[in-house]
Motif scaffolding. Structure first.
Motif, short mmCIF file in Angstrom:
data_model
loop_
_atom_site.label_atom_id
_atom_site.label_comp_id
_atom_site.label_asym_id
_atom_site.label_seq_id
_atom_site.Cartn_x
_atom_site.Cartn_y
_atom_site.Cartn_z
N ASP B 38 0.98 -1.29 0.07
CA ASP B 38 -0.12 -0.03 -0.22
C ASP B 38 1.01 1.16 0.06
OD1 ASP B 38 -2.15 -1.82 0.33
OD2 ASP B 38 -2.39 -1.38 2.35
N PHE B 42 6.85 -2.40 4.80
CA PHE B 42 5.96 -3.14 5.89
C PHE B 42 6.87 -4.16 6.29
CE2 PHE B 42 2.99 -6.20 6.95
CZ PHE B 42 1.86 -5.61 7.97
N ASP B 47 8.76 -1.57 11.89
CA ASP B 47 7.95 -1.64 13.41
C ASP B 47 8.94 -0.94 14.28
OD1 ASP B 47 5.82 -2.31 12.42
OD2 ASP B 47 5.75 -4.25 13.48
N ARG B 51 8.05 2.54 16.18
CA ARG B 51 7.68 2.24 17.38
C ARG B 51 8.61 2.78 18.38
NH1 ARG B 51 2.64 2.56 17.72
NH2 ARG B 51 2.06 1.45 15.80
N THR B 161 0.36 7.87 11.19
CA THR B 161 0.34 6.90 10.54
C THR B 161 0.41 7.05 8.96
OG1 THR B 161 -2.01 7.06 10.27
CG2 THR B 161 -1.51 5.76 12.15
N ASP B 236 -1.03 8.36 16.30
CA ASP B 236 -1.27 6.96 15.96
C ASP B 236 -2.25 5.98 16.45
OD1 ASP B 236 0.16 4.51 15.33
OD2 ASP B 236 0.53 4.18 17.27
N ILE B 237 -2.88 6.47 17.62
CA ILE B 237 -4.07 5.66 18.01
C ILE B 237 -5.37 6.29 17.79
CG2 ILE B 237 -3.06 4.42 19.73
CD1 ILE B 237 -4.25 6.16 21.76
N HIS B 238 -5.41 7.53 16.82
CA HIS B 238 -6.55 8.62 16.82
C HIS B 238 -7.10 9.06 17.95
CE1 HIS B 238 -6.95 5.97 12.72
NE2 HIS B 238 -5.70 6.26 12.89
#
Lengths: 320, 333
Positions: B38, B42, B47, B51, B161, B236-238
């Motif tokens: 996308d 990835f 990560d 992170r 994101t 990130d977590i909206h």
């Protein structure tokens, strides 16, 4: 002999006085832990609503996560001569002294949502959910949903060693025991938070072949599930379809996810602990009906068939 | 010259990072697999970078503070405040740009407050920043009214994101910040001033360095870094989670700086190595997640690894290595 008669008379007058007091003009003290989570905030607002509905004056004390503040608040309530005290105890131990003081002042105490390590005659009753059952209801749903298909489950645990994490894990495992097609392939802690839930799910997705091997995610609370849903989407999969999402608590955001078709089931941990508590108290005050020591709230399952939009709207204003 | 630059890259920190990554690879063979999906990269390695970015950004500011013989305990709480401000503003309908600027301004103000307490009132840094560490989270909870403020503003979410050139935005932001701050401290005299103040503030002041101003600037930088990190985790977590955003991350940031070889006694620092330190911490976290250890072991594994890294870095072990080297040479002779 006359001494005993006097005592009996005094006692009967006292009973007559207390029973004549209607629920409507009761004053109740509520010592809340604090506001460490949205659920706790919702419990506070629901308790206030429930008291208002019954015409009860509620004195509210926020302990900011400290037991000493709760003990102070309870002593304050005793000094003010309230009719009853509701406590959501922050820890289990160290309550004997203050509960004995309340008992001596003849003020019934009802524990909300958590228990204490104290003699059972020191409180009238305790209202709480059955956390093992919550896990079991979630597991039963999954068993019914996947039927005979093979299903690899990843589990997002709560904080390591915390009671809800242990119990919700236990209940879920009990439910899937005997169903050999369902197995928990990975289990890690997401500390009950959204961001850790997302991070852990990202790890699981990588570890299980980009998520293609995962059939369902079971999260010990909705917040971690909401994080996991985002991680699943980022990995290019469809939460709710490619990976089933089942969790516990029933917070508004999980209902919003259900509306979007991204969550499949949640088991409600009702913030309405005060309703059953006040009902038991009213019966006790009216004719001395002693309630059972443990009142267990219902662990209700919600799926997208249960009008998630309506549930979302009903919960949104509660402070979750 | 090239050999010199390469030689500087091989040190305890980078060796430790490579070691942790290789260990992860042994535990989970797919660790180094990176795919294009996308329009973005990835994989587990991505990560680690993604992170690790919030702690890396905190570590950039923290390193500068520690180099002045200070410490900033308030960064976790400032993260929560910045996130809470940004989220409540976009939910209330204000433009995203304003929300972001307001969040950064909050971080800057918190940093200035810390700096003033330390530089002008001469309060010990650990105490001065403890004030905001405790109060800041409370203020954040007041702003969000104890709940998670969820938003769907695409521009704000992009910070957490989105991706640029295939890399997640947090990584791009952290890298940009690393380059800018490194240039500022190494291509100007600021780095030297920071070291001088860290070694001996009175001497530095007598030598003509405006140490008060320098301290305020350094704490302000740390506050700004914390606000950026706060925006990232919130986006990130909206949602702004005032109870948990940045919780205990100040300790991770200090640890990253220490692993990176920055002395808690001030005067010696490396921003780049602190970022490597943050990546080492995150590589361990991600490794634990993909390796399938039971969660009860998480903290034990982390503690064991960190102890090992710190022991390898300790003056004792470098003396021991020297002694070993001398003895071997002696034996060869």
């Amino acid at each position: 002999m006359t001494y005993f008669k006097k005592l009996a008379l005094a006692a009967s007058i006292a009973t007559a006085l207390s029973s004549s007091a209607m629920a409507a003009d009761m004053t109740i003290g509520f010592s809340q832990i604090g506001s460490e989570s949205g659920w706790r905030a919702a419990e506070t607002s629901v308790t206030k609503q429930q008291a208002e509905k019954r015409g009860i004056t509620l004195k509210f004390a926020d302990a900011q996560q400290k037991q000493e503040n709760q003990i102070k608040a309870i002593r304050g309530f005793i000094a003010q001569g309230v009719d009853a005290i509701l406590v959501a105890p922050v820890v289990a131990t160290g309550w004997d002294d203050v509960l004995t003081e309340a008992k001596e002042a003849k003020i019934p105490v009802i524990l909300l949502d958590r228990g204490v390590d104290a003699s059972q005659d020191l409180y009238l009753t305790s209202v709480a959910s059955d956390q093992v059952k919550e896990g079991k209801v979630a597991g039963d749903w999954l068993v019914g949903a996947v039927k005979d298909k093979d299903c690899k489950v990843v589990e997002l645990q709560g904080t390591v060693g915390s009671t809800p994490a242990i119990n919700r894990k236990k209940g879920f495992e009990e439910a899937i025991a005997g169903h050999n097609n369902i197995s928990i392939v990975r289990s890690q802690t997401g500390d009950f938070t959204r961001s850790k839930g997302k991070e852990v799910m990202e790890g699981f997705l990588k570890a299980e072949n980009g998520g293609k091997g995962i059939c369902a995610v079971y999260a010990h609370n909705d917040d971690m599930a909401v994080g996991a849903i985002q991680a699943i989407k980022d990995a290019g999969l469809k939460p709710g379809t490619d990976i089933l999402v089942v969790s516990i608590d029933g917070v508004p955001d999980i209902f919003a996810a259900m509306v979007a078709g991204e969550a499949n089931a949640t088991v409600e941990l009702t913030p309405n602990m005060a309703g059953p508590a006040l009902d038991a108290l009213a019966a006790y005050k009216k004719d001395g009906t002693v309630p059972p020591k443990f009142i267990i709230t219902e662990s209700k399952l919600y799926t997208p068939a249960d009008n998630p939009q309506g549930e979302y709207d009903a919960r949104k204003g509660l402070g979750y | 010259m090239n050999r010199l630059a390469f030689g500087r890259l091989v040190n305890t920190q980078t060796v430790a990072l490579v070691g942790v990554l290789l260990l992860n690879w042994l535990l989970f063979p797919g660790f180094f697999k990176i795919e294009w999906q996308d329009g973005r990269l990835f994989g587990s390695l991505i990560d680690v970078l993604n992170r690790g970015a919030p702690v890396a950004i905190l570590a950039i500011g923290m390193t500068a503070v520690i180099a002045t013989k200070g410490v900033d305990l308030s960064v976790g709480a400032v993260m929560a405040m910045a996130g809470a401000v940004a989220a409540t503003l976009v939910v209330a309908g204000y433009p995203t740009a304003l929300a972001i600027v307001a969040a950064l301004a909050v971080g800057l103000l918190c940093g200035l407050w810390n700096g003033i307490l330390v530089a002008l009132l001469d309060i010990q840094p650990i105490i001065a920043t403890l004030v905001l560490m405790v109060a800041g989270r409370g203020i954040a909870q007041l702003i969000t009214e104890g709940s998670i403020v969820t938003f769907s503003d695409p521009a704000l979410i992009f910070i957490g994101t989105g991706s640029l050139f295939g890399f997640p935005m947090p990584v791009v932001i952290a890298f940009t910040l690393l380059v800018l701050v490194t240039l500022a401290v190494r291509k100007t005299a600021i780095g030297l001033f920071i070291e001088a103040v860290g070694v001996n503030r009175s001497a530095a002041t007598l030598a003509g360095i405006r140490s008060r101003l320098l301290l305020i600037v350094v704490y302000a930088l740390s506050g700004l870094c914390a606000a950026i990190a706060g925006l990232i985790v919130t986006a990130d977590i909206h949602g702004a989670d005032a109870n948990n955003a940045g919780l205990w991350l100040e300790l991770d940031a200090i640890l990253a700086a220490v692993i990176g070889g920055t002395s808690l006694l001030g005067g010696r620092f490396s921003i780049a190595m602190s970022v490597v330190g943050a990546l080492i911490i995150q590589a361990m976290n991600t490794g634990i997640l993909v390796s399938g250890f039971p969660p009860e072991f998480n903290l034990v594994v982390k503690a064991g690894m960190i102890t090992l890294i710190l022991v390898i870095q300790s003056p004792f072990s470098s003396q021991f290595m020297n002694w070993l080297g001398r003895r071997n040479r002696g034996a060869a002779r």
